[in-house]
Design a protein around this motif. Structure first.
Motif, mmCIF file in Angstrom:
data_model
loop_
_atom_site.group_PDB
_atom_site.id
_atom_site.type_symbol
_atom_site.label_atom_id
_atom_site.label_comp_id
_atom_site.label_asym_id
_atom_site.label_seq_id
_atom_site.Cartn_x
_atom_site.Cartn_y
_atom_site.Cartn_z
ATOM 1 N N CYS A 1 0.962 -1.591 0.152
ATOM 2 C CA CYS A 1 -0.009 0.136 0.457
ATOM 3 C C CYS A 1 0.853 1.169 0.066
ATOM 4 O O CYS A 1 0.692 2.146 -0.475
ATOM 5 C CB CYS A 1 -1.032 0.143 1.348
ATOM 6 N N LEU B 1 2.809 1.683 -2.843
ATOM 7 C CA LEU B 1 1.220 2.304 -4.263
ATOM 8 C C LEU B 1 0.804 3.245 -4.252
ATOM 9 O O LEU B 1 0.929 3.876 -5.455
ATOM 10 C CB LEU B 1 0.002 1.209 -4.592
ATOM 11 N N THR C 1 4.555 6.192 -4.881
ATOM 12 C CA THR C 1 5.108 5.689 -6.458
ATOM 13 C C THR C 1 4.714 6.877 -7.622
ATOM 14 O O THR C 1 5.025 7.668 -7.863
ATOM 15 C CB THR C 1 5.326 4.551 -7.049
#
Length: 310
Positions: free
Chosen positions: A116, A119, A122
């Protein structure tokens, strides 16, 4: 009358003088000797590095040695267990300890937190590194400030909030607070890495018809793979070693993580502290991290050192 041959200078044909010796090749230069001061500095540097390595590895070595001692020999001071015993490792996996389940819980919490955080980090790091928008500096300052908060400062209010919404004794009660520390770390690392990547590659892709999202997915994200991998390992280690949040958010033995399970080990009697079992469990918790770092050290170094030239 016969005329005697005239004597000519050396080196001419038919000369009566001695032949000239060929020129000798220049001697190879001797390696320069290090000055005494330089040798002393190198020796001092070597001793300093050795002292740091010894200081870092000594606790782990003593934990390993203590885990291999018998319970009756746990307070021995010899540098190596004699005899070597694995009874502490056997005691760790007794059903009443629940350590196997705790290892699985740690893997679930740390793995989910890492996925998480990566994700979200990024996209956030790419936006901060490449896009110009208002309050960008304020956002980065908030990210840094969040990473500086002590864990205890957020545990108490979150404990009350999670109690009201029924999240106590759930995985999300450990994952969400862990992300409040893992996410700033991941955002900061990836932002620095995205800023090092050449912007011309992204612009060339957009000239060829890619949108910014396609350029990010097809060009920038593959180039950022070493940085993402490095950030994943660092985030996973931080989430794996977390203790206070897991201790506060769960009171069921089947949901506690490995770090919490170690602190709750019980001995043969109520007043006995199972030091040997705790040492063995500490080795089992630490060894996977050491193996992971050793196996992927090249990728970690590549992620920390890769820049626009790479």
């Amino acid at each position: 009358m016969t005329t005697a041959p005239t004597t000519t200078g050396a080196g001419t044909p038919g000369a009566a003088g001695p032949a000239t010796a060929p020129a000798s090749a220049p001697a190879a230069p001797r390696p320069a000797r290090r000055a005494p001061g330089e040798r002393a500095r190198r020796a001092l540097l070597t001793c300093g590095v050795a002292a740091v390595i010894l200081y870092c590895l000594a606790p782990f070595y003593w934990m390993l040695v203590s885990s291999l001692r018998r319970t009756s020999d746990i307070f021995e001071k010899s540098p190596w267990p004699s005899p070597v015993s694995f009874e502490n490792y056997t005691a760790v996996f007794k059903p009443e300890q629940g350590f196997g389940r705790a290892l699985l819980n740690s893997l679930i919490v740390a793995g989910t937190t890492t996925l998480c955080a990566l994700l979200l980090a990024t996209f956030t790091a790419y936006a901060v590194a490449r896009l110009d928008f208002r309050f960008k500096r304020a956002i980065m300052s908030a990210v840094i400030a969040m990473s500086m908060f002590p864990v205890v400062s957020i545990v108490v209010p979150l404990l009350r909030f999670f109690t009201d919404i029924g999240w106590i004794n759930t995985y999300q009660a450990m994952i969400v607070p862990s992300m409040s520390f893992a996410l700033p770390l991941a955002v900061w690392n990836l932002t620095v890495f995205f800023r090092q990547l050449p912007e011309e590659l992204e612009q060339a892709a957009m000239v060829d018809g890619c949108t910014r999202g396609q350029a990010f997915r097809r060009i920038m994200l593959p180039l950022a793979a070493p940085g993402v991998f490095t950030t994943a390992i660092i985030t996973f280690i931080a989430a794996w070693n977390e203790f206070l949040i897991a201790l506060s958010m769960t009171n069921k033995s089947d949901l506690q993580t490995a770090t919490v399970a170690i602190s709750k080990f019980t001995g043969a009697t109520t007043f006995e502290t199972p030091f040997g079992s705790q040492m063995a469990a500490g080795v089992l918790v630490t060894v996977p991290l050491v193996i992971m770092v050793v196996l992927f050290q090249r990728r970690i170094v590549a992620g920390l050192t890769a820049g626009s030239a790479k």
